[in-house]
Design a protein around this motif. Structure first.
Motif, mmCIF file in Angstrom:
data_model
loop_
_atom_site.group_PDB
_atom_site.id
_atom_site.type_symbol
_atom_site.label_atom_id
_atom_site.label_comp_id
_atom_site.label_asym_id
_atom_site.label_seq_id
_atom_site.Cartn_x
_atom_site.Cartn_y
_atom_site.Cartn_z
ATOM 1 N N ALA A 199 -0.735 2.624 0.329
ATOM 2 C CA ALA A 199 -0.684 3.646 -0.689
ATOM 3 C C ALA A 199 -0.440 2.881 -1.938
ATOM 4 O O ALA A 199 0.062 1.977 -1.943
ATOM 5 N N PHE A 200 -1.449 3.367 -2.913
ATOM 6 C CA PHE A 200 -1.447 2.718 -4.131
ATOM 7 C C PHE A 200 -1.362 3.493 -5.148
ATOM 8 O O PHE A 200 -2.079 4.558 -5.443
ATOM 9 N N VAL A 201 -0.449 3.207 -6.491
ATOM 10 C CA VAL A 201 -1.008 3.893 -7.648
ATOM 11 C C VAL A 201 -1.112 2.978 -8.671
ATOM 12 O O VAL A 201 -0.281 1.861 -8.718
ATOM 13 N N GLY A 216 11.257 -5.851 -5.698
ATOM 14 C CA GLY A 216 10.639 -4.587 -5.220
ATOM 15 C C GLY A 216 9.964 -3.928 -6.254
ATOM 16 O O GLY A 216 9.739 -2.510 -6.046
ATOM 17 N N SER A 217 10.110 -4.406 -7.614
ATOM 18 C CA SER A 217 9.585 -3.603 -8.665
ATOM 19 C C SER A 217 7.991 -3.540 -8.780
ATOM 20 O O SER A 217 7.561 -2.726 -9.549
ATOM 21 N N GLY A 218 7.567 -4.204 -7.802
ATOM 22 C CA GLY A 218 5.917 -4.086 -7.756
ATOM 23 C C GLY A 218 5.219 -5.349 -8.542
ATOM 24 O O GLY A 218 4.040 -5.102 -8.924
ATOM 25 N N LYS A 219 5.888 -6.559 -8.844
ATOM 26 C CA LYS A 219 5.288 -7.642 -9.475
ATOM 27 C C LYS A 219 4.133 -8.223 -8.679
ATOM 28 O O LYS A 219 3.084 -8.392 -9.235
ATOM 29 N N SER A 220 4.188 -8.293 -7.503
ATOM 30 C CA SER A 220 2.971 -9.001 -6.744
ATOM 31 C C SER A 220 1.874 -8.292 -6.858
ATOM 32 O O SER A 220 0.734 -8.539 -6.963
ATOM 33 N N VAL A 221 2.118 -6.810 -6.478
ATOM 34 C CA VAL A 221 1.056 -5.829 -6.460
ATOM 35 C C VAL A 221 0.254 -5.864 -7.808
ATOM 36 O O VAL A 221 -0.822 -5.861 -7.980
ATOM 37 N N ILE A 257 2.858 8.060 -4.090
ATOM 38 C CA ILE A 257 3.102 7.022 -3.135
ATOM 39 C C ILE A 257 3.666 7.796 -1.714
ATOM 40 O O ILE A 257 3.239 7.711 -0.615
ATOM 41 N N PRO A 287 9.354 1.022 -6.573
ATOM 42 C CA PRO A 287 8.250 1.141 -5.606
ATOM 43 C C PRO A 287 8.455 0.777 -4.057
ATOM 44 O O PRO A 287 7.886 1.363 -3.073
ATOM 45 N N LEU A 288 9.363 -0.379 -4.084
ATOM 46 C CA LEU A 288 9.544 -0.707 -2.634
ATOM 47 C C LEU A 288 10.279 0.154 -1.682
ATOM 48 O O LEU A 288 9.750 0.648 -0.655
ATOM 49 N N SER A 307 8.138 3.087 -1.084
ATOM 50 C CA SER A 307 7.026 2.957 -0.161
ATOM 51 C C SER A 307 7.431 2.745 1.371
ATOM 52 O O SER A 307 7.029 3.162 2.501
ATOM 53 N N TYR A 319 5.400 -6.863 3.175
ATOM 54 C CA TYR A 319 6.296 -7.347 2.192
ATOM 55 C C TYR A 319 7.378 -8.388 2.662
ATOM 56 O O TYR A 319 7.583 -8.492 3.893
HETATM 57 P P1 ADP Z 1 7.966 -7.468 -6.198
HETATM 58 O O1 ADP Z 1 6.758 -8.341 -6.020
HETATM 59 O O2 ADP Z 1 8.517 -7.036 -7.225
HETATM 60 O O3 ADP Z 1 9.125 -7.919 -5.111
HETATM 61 P P2 ADP Z 1 5.862 -5.873 -4.423
HETATM 62 O O4 ADP Z 1 4.671 -6.093 -5.526
HETATM 63 O O5 ADP Z 1 5.669 -6.785 -3.485
HETATM 64 O O6 ADP Z 1 7.449 -6.163 -5.321
HETATM 65 O O7 ADP Z 1 6.219 -4.504 -4.153
HETATM 66 C C1 ADP Z 1 6.929 -4.382 -3.086
HETATM 67 C C2 ADP Z 1 6.379 -2.859 -2.311
HETATM 68 O O8 ADP Z 1 6.178 -1.912 -3.132
HETATM 69 C C3 ADP Z 1 5.024 -3.198 -1.836
HETATM 70 O O9 ADP Z 1 4.730 -3.718 -0.589
HETATM 71 C C4 ADP Z 1 4.302 -2.039 -1.917
HETATM 72 O O10 ADP Z 1 4.261 -1.205 -0.736
HETATM 73 C C5 ADP Z 1 4.932 -0.991 -3.099
HETATM 74 N N1 ADP Z 1 4.374 -1.192 -4.234
HETATM 75 C C6 ADP Z 1 4.417 -1.870 -5.319
HETATM 76 N N2 ADP Z 1 3.599 -1.328 -6.270
HETATM 77 C C7 ADP Z 1 2.924 -0.575 -5.837
HETATM 78 C C8 ADP Z 1 2.095 0.447 -6.565
HETATM 79 N N3 ADP Z 1 1.518 0.100 -7.708
HETATM 80 N N4 ADP Z 1 1.424 1.313 -5.809
HETATM 81 C C9 ADP Z 1 1.874 1.521 -4.589
HETATM 82 N N5 ADP Z 1 3.272 0.754 -3.854
HETATM 83 C C10 ADP Z 1 3.687 -0.122 -4.531
#
Ligand code: ADP
Length: 583
Positions: free
Chosen positions: A122-124, A154-159, A293, A320-321, A324, A358
């Protein structure tokens, strides 16, 4: 569109038009950016479902392989397995890492060869932050340097990092020699060496060189090999280091190259050379995006989501973490909305567990990792934050009392936590105020649930210690916190004697009454009434309205009008005598 795919669409169109419901499919295709919202409107404007389906097929015939792939994936997601099977044989032979900004197949191969992870299920999109990262990456076009993407667990840095580089022009213009994604995590030196060995191997392989190199056997050797490869052959390559915890990792690649890193710890790159740029990632998504999400994962349209959905989003402040993970659990157990909300409320983060790509399986592990990574001293200081009242923001002065540190040490400790995204700062306010994310506070409360009493006690001890020689006055910047919460800490520390003396002290009534007004004072007496003296309660209920007056009335004078046998009178008399003595 590929000829075979086109032929396949034409032969299957009858079946497709008969069975599929375009509305749901198009939702997925829009989020893949395979079709536009205008195209969706054009299709939804058709009268019947069948006409809509026919219009979607017509549209696909005009589109490219990427859209065909997206359509195929949408069928799978909506469980039209039979229809997906009709198309499967003729799928164009490309790796599907979705993005319409860069549908070029060569580019897709470059991404997947570079190890860039695909979008989550799921992606936004988060265009503001994605673009901010891209802007910073453009700065690496002319000169090497570092872009640090930092934020909470879990703030979505990698995504975001992977989304930012899914951009054909950016990569072509700035990093034409490719990108390489390395998942780092918390690792020791041998693991780090192994990662760099693999990277060197990958880079050497791409050179088609017949030369055989033995893998570098120490970190220094690995660094030299990498330096050689980067400077000689991969100058304009981007290395992406995902989830870095330790600056040793950065030192090992401090070789004048181009690096994007994600980390919770903002200050990691302080130790390395070269130009540095930063992007801060918000810890939470807007409510709408977080709900989106949940909707995508649970397969329930936004407007049909149960009311618990919004409560879940609010409870995890749009993380986000967390959202999701809960969304994926709900997909498997669609009737558990109430259950997961209760688990969140009960701080049972261990139950929010989902095996996924994750790094951490459960929410508690993701948060715990940050605390485990602290030195022992810092960990103790961080644990003291457990007893801060929820929703409260504290100043450095207040923290210096709690931690028993001087101002400078306190500021250092605070910035250590802020840099690690374990504490947040509101720098708009003067003085700056600090606060925990709800998930962090809830995690601390659950983790330290057996030590709460002693932690509250420590808080009171630190207060007593600091104001031993010089009582707190309303002029002290930190007085607001203590005036509001000291009684709360005493009650939770079971320090009933101390609470009793505090609430019976006319000094306290006077300071608290002046600063916060009678309502707060009276509230304390209601809340801790069971351990209080009746006389004081009566005094307050009879004299409470005077406390509204400005200028503030003389509390000693008020108390002197009480029966001469009462404790209130006794204290007032003592205070009056002291005043007389002081002149
Ligand atoms: P971080 O690197 O900050 O710890 P991640 O980028 O790995 O966090 O994101 C953690 C989880 O949150 C991902 O596995 C995903 O399921 C969810 N997530 C993060 N960004 C998004 C997004 N833009 N849309 C949907 N889900 C997201």
């Amino acid at each position: 569109l590929d000829e075979r795919a086109r032929a396949c669409l034409l032969t299957s169109r009858h079946k497709l038009e008969e069975i599929m419901k375009p509305a749901y499919l198009m939702d997925h295709m829009i989020s893949d950016e395979a079709i536009t919202v205008e195209e969706e409107d054009m299709i939804t404007n058709q009268n019947t479902k069948r006409e809509q389906a026919a219009a979607l097929v017509d549209l696909l015939l005009k589109k490219d392989n990427y859209s065909f792939r997206s359509f195929y994936n949408a069928l799978l997601k909506e469980e039209y397995d039979e229809l997906a099977n009709l198309l499967k044989e003729d799928l164009p032979l490309t790796q599907f890492t979705s993005s319409s900004q860069c549908p070029g197949e060569k580019f897709q191969t470059l991404l997947s060869e570079g190890g860039v992870p695909p979008r989550p299920e799921a992606f936004v999109p988060r265009p503001k932050e994605e673009n901010e990262i891209r802007e910073k990456l453009y700065k690496l076009q002319k000169q090497p340097g570092w872009v640090t993407v930092f934020g909470m667990a879990g703030s979505g840095k990698s995504v975001l990092a992977s989304e930012a580089v899914r951009h054909k022009e950016l990569i072509e213009e700035c990093f034409p020699e490719g990108i390489h994604w390395l998942s780092i995590g918390r690792l020791d030196k041998p693991d780090l060496l192994a990662k760099i060995q693999t990277l060197c191997f990958r880079l050497e392989q791409n050179l088609d060189s017949q030369q055989f190199h033995r893998p570098p056997s120490t970190l220094d050797e690995a660094k030299e090999r990498l330096r050689f490869l980067m400077i000689r052959k991969y100058t304009r390559t981007l290395l992406i280091l995902d989830d870095v915890w330790d600056s040793t990792v950065l030192k090992a690649v401090d070789i004048h190259c181009r690096i994007l890193l994600t980390t919770r710890n903002r200050s990691l790159a302080d130790v390395v050379n070269g130009s540095k740029h930063e992007v801060e990632v918000n810890s939470g998504l807007d409510e709408d995006k977080a709900l989106e999400i949940l909707s995508q994962l649970s397969k329930i349209e936004m407007y049909r989501l149960p009311e618990e959905a919004l409560s879940i989003v609010k409870k995890c402040q749009g993380s986000p973490l967390a959202v999701s993970m809960i969304g994926s659990l709900l997909r498997e157990n669609p009737d558990r909305w109430g259950y997961y909300l209760r688990q969140l409320e009960k701080k049972q983060f261990r139950r929010i567990r989902k095996s996924s790509s994750y790094n951490y399986e459960a929410l508690d592990q993701a948060i715990a990792a940050g605390i485990e990574d602290l030195s022992d001293d810092y960990r103790d200081l961080y644990n003291l934050l457990t007893v801060l009242h929820k929703d409260v923001k504290v100043t450095a002065k207040m923290m210096s009392v709690l931690w028993g540190q001087d101002q400078v040490d306190t500021e250092d400790t605070l910035s250590e936590f802020v840099n690690r995204a374990m504490l947040f700062v509101d720098s708009q306010s003067q003085p700056n105020v600090f606060y925990l994310h709800d998930l962090q506070l809830d995690f601390l409360l659950e983790q330290n649930k057996n030590q709460l009493k002693s932690l509250h006690k420590k808080m009171v001890e630190r207060y007593v210690h600091r104001y031993r020689d010089r009582p707190l006055t309303s002029r002290d910047e930190e007085s607001l916190y203590w005036i509001r919460y000291l009684a709360y800490h005493m009650a939770n520390a079971n320090l009933f004697q101390e609470l009793h003396s505090l609430l019976f002290s006319l000094d306290w009534i006077s300071v608290k009454g002046q600063i916060m007004g009678p309502a707060h004072l009276i509230n304390d007496y209601l809340e801790y009434g069971s351990i209080l003296d009746k006389e004081f309660q009566e005094f307050l209920s009879l004299s409470g309205h005077y406390l509204e007056q400005r200028p503030f009335p003389d509390i000693v004078q008020l108390a002197l009008s009480q029966p001469h046998t009462s404790e209130v009178y006794r204290q007032a008399r003592l205070l009056a005598q002291e005043r007389a003595k002081d002149g």
